[in-house]
Design a protein around this motif. Structure first.
Motif, PDB file in Angstrom:
ATOM      1  N   LEU A 143      -4.725   3.694  -2.206  1.00 42.56           N
ATOM      2  CA  LEU A 143      -3.814   4.166  -3.254  1.00 42.56           C
ATOM      3  C   LEU A 143      -3.965   5.667  -3.465  1.00 42.56           C
ATOM      4  O   LEU A 143      -2.975   6.398  -3.595  1.00 42.56           O
ATOM      5  CB  LEU A 143      -4.079   3.410  -4.553  1.00 42.56           C
ATOM      6  N   VAL A 198     -11.722  -4.185  -3.039  1.00 41.09           N
ATOM      7  CA  VAL A 198     -10.866  -3.548  -4.045  1.00 41.09           C
ATOM      8  C   VAL A 198     -11.037  -2.035  -3.976  1.00 41.09           C
ATOM      9  O   VAL A 198     -10.085  -1.272  -4.197  1.00 41.09           O
ATOM     10  CB  VAL A 198     -11.176  -4.086  -5.452  1.00 41.09           C
ATOM     11  N   HIS A 218      -2.751  -4.012  -7.274  1.00 39.54           N
ATOM     12  CA  HIS A 218      -4.079  -3.453  -7.550  1.00 39.54           C
ATOM     13  C   HIS A 218      -4.649  -4.004  -8.856  1.00 39.54           C
ATOM     14  O   HIS A 218      -5.835  -4.346  -8.931  1.00 39.54           O
ATOM     15  CB  HIS A 218      -3.990  -1.929  -7.606  1.00 39.54           C
ATOM     16  N   LYS A 219      -3.808  -4.072  -9.871  1.00 36.79           N
ATOM     17  CA  LYS A 219      -4.267  -4.623 -11.155  1.00 36.79           C
ATOM     18  C   LYS A 219      -4.695  -6.082 -11.001  1.00 36.79           C
ATOM     19  O   LYS A 219      -5.695  -6.513 -11.575  1.00 36.79           O
ATOM     20  CB  LYS A 219      -3.136  -4.520 -12.191  1.00 36.79           C
ATOM     21  N   GLU A 229     -10.493   1.156 -11.632  1.00 34.80           N
ATOM     22  CA  GLU A 229      -9.493   0.875 -12.659  1.00 34.80           C
ATOM     23  C   GLU A 229      -8.914   2.161 -13.232  1.00 34.80           C
ATOM     24  O   GLU A 229      -7.713   2.260 -13.499  1.00 34.80           O
ATOM     25  CB  GLU A 229     -10.106   0.014 -13.767  1.00 34.80           C
ATOM     26  N   ALA A 272       0.806  -1.217   0.000  1.00 33.48           N
ATOM     27  CA  ALA A 272       0.000   0.000   0.000  1.00 33.48           C
ATOM     28  C   ALA A 272       0.840   1.268   0.000  1.00 33.48           C
ATOM     29  O   ALA A 272       0.397   2.299  -0.516  1.00 33.48           O
ATOM     30  CB  ALA A 272      -0.920   0.016   1.225  1.00 33.48           C
ATOM     31  N   CYS A 312      -6.413   3.650 -10.808  1.00 39.21           N
ATOM     32  CA  CYS A 312      -5.175   2.865 -10.809  1.00 39.21           C
ATOM     33  C   CYS A 312      -4.332   3.180 -12.042  1.00 39.21           C
ATOM     34  O   CYS A 312      -3.115   3.371 -11.951  1.00 39.21           O
ATOM     35  CB  CYS A 312      -5.513   1.380 -10.747  1.00 39.21           C
ATOM     36  N   MET A 320      -8.785  -0.803  -1.349  1.00 41.55           N
ATOM     37  CA  MET A 320      -7.429  -0.710  -1.884  1.00 41.55           C
ATOM     38  C   MET A 320      -7.266   0.560  -2.712  1.00 41.55           C
ATOM     39  O   MET A 320      -6.233   1.235  -2.644  1.00 41.55           O
ATOM     40  CB  MET A 320      -7.121  -1.944  -2.739  1.00 41.55           C
ATOM     41  N   SER A 321      -8.288   0.896  -3.493  1.00 39.37           N
ATOM     42  CA  SER A 321      -8.230   2.100  -4.331  1.00 39.37           C
ATOM     43  C   SER A 321      -8.167   3.360  -3.478  1.00 39.37           C
ATOM     44  O   SER A 321      -7.397   4.288  -3.759  1.00 39.37           O
ATOM     45  CB  SER A 321      -9.442   2.150  -5.255  1.00 39.37           C
TER      46      SER A 321
END
Length: 595
Positions: free
Chosen positions: A548, A541, A510-511, A396, A304, A399, A544-545
């Motif tokens: 980020l 997810v 992440h991808k 997406e 992260a 990211c 996670m975004s």
């Protein structure tokens, strides 16, 4: 029968330190295979005895044959013996994906070569091969001077607490500051390649339990995540998601390097004093302790948060004043960077590193940190965004935007490093020599004029002589100037190069998570997971975004502050530099008679 070993890399002994100089390819006799602290005692063909780093040699079999293509070093063999079968199996699978990610020794190669944006291959990535050279792009000379591996290279030791408490210096060479060293660069590349080639045998590539494919699926598909005691909140501020900053901040001063000894004086080391500004209570740490902290931070937060690696380890010259000063300066920069991060600075492992009170407390905290299960992608289970859920398309896009910017900045930083190094070399080499040549030529001309015997040119000849001396002074100013301005610009860029080199792995995670969510429709259709499971995956997810985005906001705010400060300093010093030269030239001009 005496044990023989083949020397894999050149090693220059430190004078007065009971070490043995050995050369690559040389066969030595092992007289004591485990002196301690990562060293062995050996004897060369001349009968000379001394200490040699264990991972600089590989043991030859009892028949004396050289297993160059598949031998293990002493340290590697000891580590292999301690590995469990399950760990070895995990290492094998991680090594395969690692080979894909580290193509061309460039952390961005997988990102650059991906045309479709499919990051499945990065889902099971592990640690990079041991050795800073394995991470470097050898076409960049700055990398030779400042090796900066972008991922964890393995723990300082594979031993228990007794091994830990026995001080040692991990032998890894680094070229001097801004010094041409093609031989060193070639040697570094060879060391990196030879180690990378057998990394699946030697290295604990599953040092990121949460990074491997089972860890990702464990986080995304768990029916219910455990409620951890530690919480990392994420809020939405004026510029989007952000970490919650502590009400009071602190820094930590790294100072007072002192030389100590161990093994009854056979080995020496440097110990640094760390003083947090919020407690003013000092603790002492060796470089290996910093290395342990780096490992723990990377294992825990590396999916992260970009954790830049430490300045290179070094064997030869590690007690020289210039090297000690340079290392302390970079350790200071690294610690300050960690203190400035709202998550890292408040973490238990970092606080324990700075505030332990005695050896017992240090060991207890160390064991606790090493048993921490909230590592790898599981760190996201501690994060609680105070924000609405995101849809997959937006996740997406965010990211991709991060990947595009960090890749472009990485290219820009590397370009400035290359140009800066070339300018440094010119300022400390050819350019001062040109000014010196002008100065000497002017003084030679004045000497010739003085030999004419003509009475009316005394003032002119004196002025020409002084002008020549002025140009010699300017030569010295030119040679010293990079230390006053370019040094800080290069250090800042190199630090950010370390940060940016971490992002391919972060973006890769992440991808990979996004791809897992995309595959979930098929899993729902085949009743392998429920629609609720898919909804949980999207939400996680999304977490996670948000992490980020919060990290990027922290990164951008630091980037703007750092580059504003360092470029202002550079320009201010340049202005002062040219004003000093102009004043000297005016003084020289004033000595010439007016005709």
């Amino acid at each position: 029968m005496a044990t023989k070993a083949r020397v894999m890399y050149d090693f220059a002994a430190e004078p007065g330190n009971n070490e043995l100089t050995v050369n690559e390819g040389e066969i030595i006799t092992i007289t004591n295979p485990d002196v301690g602290g990562g060293w062995l005692e050996g004897r060369n063909s001349k009968g000379e005895r001394g200490l040699v780093p264990t991972d600089y040699v590989e043991i030859l079999p009892s028949d004396g044959k050289d297993p160059f293509s598949c031998g293990n070093s002493v340290a590697d063999q000891a580590f292999l013996d301690s590995l469990s079968a399950s760990a070895a199996q995990a290492n094998s699978s991680a090594a395969n994906s690692n080979n894909q990610v580290s193509s061309g020794n460039d952390p961005w190669s997988a990102w650059s070569s991906s045309k479709s944006g499919n990051w499945d291959s990065t889902d099971g990535w592990g640690a990079k091969p041991e050795g800073a050279a394995a991470q470097r792009n050898t076409s960049n000379n700055w990398d030779t001077a400042f090796g900066h591996p972008q991922a964890y290279q393995g723990p300082a030791t594979a031993g228990d607490d007794d091994d830990w408490d026995e001080d040692w210096d991990d032998p890894k060479a680094a070229a001097p500051y801004f010094k041409d060293s093609e031989a060193a660069e070639a040697g570094a590349a060879q060391r990196g390649n030879s180690r990378a080639g057998s990394s699946s045998m030697k290295l604990p590539l599953n040092k990121f339990p949460g990074f491997a494919k089972p860890g990702m699926e464990q986080y995304l598909l768990a029916k219910q995540l455990a409620k951890p005691k530690e919480k990392i909140p994420i809020i939405v501020g004026d510029y989007g998601p952000m970490w919650v900053y502590p009400t009071s901040t602190f820094d930590c001063v790294v100072a007072d390097p002192r030389k100590g000894s161990k093994m009854y004086g056979l080995k020496s080391y440097i110990e640094y004093q760390l003083t947090p500004t919020n407690t003013n209570r000092s603790v002492n740490h060796r470089y290996k302790h910093f290395d342990w902290l780096y490992e723990r931070l990377l294992v825990k937060f590396g999916s992260a948060i970009p954790i830049p690696s430490l300045p290179d380890k070094q064997v030869t010259g590690r007690f020289e004043e210039e090297f000690i000063k340079m290392r302390m300066e970079r350790l200071q920069a690294w610690v300050t960077r960690m203190c400035r991060h709202p998550v890292i600075s408040e973490s238990e492992v970092f606080q324990q590193f700075l505030n332990f009170r005695d050896e017992k407390e240090w060991k207890t905290g160390k064991r606790k940190a090493e048993k921490d299960e909230l590592v790898g992608v599981m760190i996201f289970s501690t994060m609680e965004p105070e924000a609405p859920d995101l849809d997959l398309l937006e996740i997406e896009q965010k990211c991709d935007a991060v990947g595009k910017f960090t890749k472009a900045m990485d290219d820009g930083v590397k370009e400035l490093l290359t140009v800066g190094q070339e300018h440094w070399k010119r300022c400390t080499g050819p350019l001062p020599k040109e000014y010196q040549k002008i100065g000497k030529a002017l003084q030679s001309l004045a000497t010739v004029f003085s030999s004419s015997g003509y009475q009316g040119e005394t003032d002119l000849n004196a002025a020409i002589t002084e002008a020549g001396k002025t140009y010699e002074e300017i030569a010295g100013l030119v040679a010293e100037q990079p230390k006053k301005d370019l040094h800080f610009l290069m250090e800042c860029n190199h630090e950010y190069k370390g940060f940016l080199g971490c992002f391919p792995d972060i973006i890769g995670a992440h991808k990979a998570a996004i791809e897992k969510v995309k595959e979930s429709d098929k899993l729902v259709a085949t009743s392998k997971i429920t629609p609720q499971d898919k909804q949980n995956m999207v939400k996680r997810v999304g977490t996670m975004s948000y992490a980020l985005q919060a990290e990027m906001n922290h990164f951008h705010s630091n980037r703007i502050y750092d580059y504003n400060s360092v470029i202002r300093l550079y320009l201010e010093q340049q202005v002062q530099f040219y004003e000093t030269i102009a004043e000297k030239l005016r003084q020289a001009l004033g000595r010439f008679p007016v005709m």
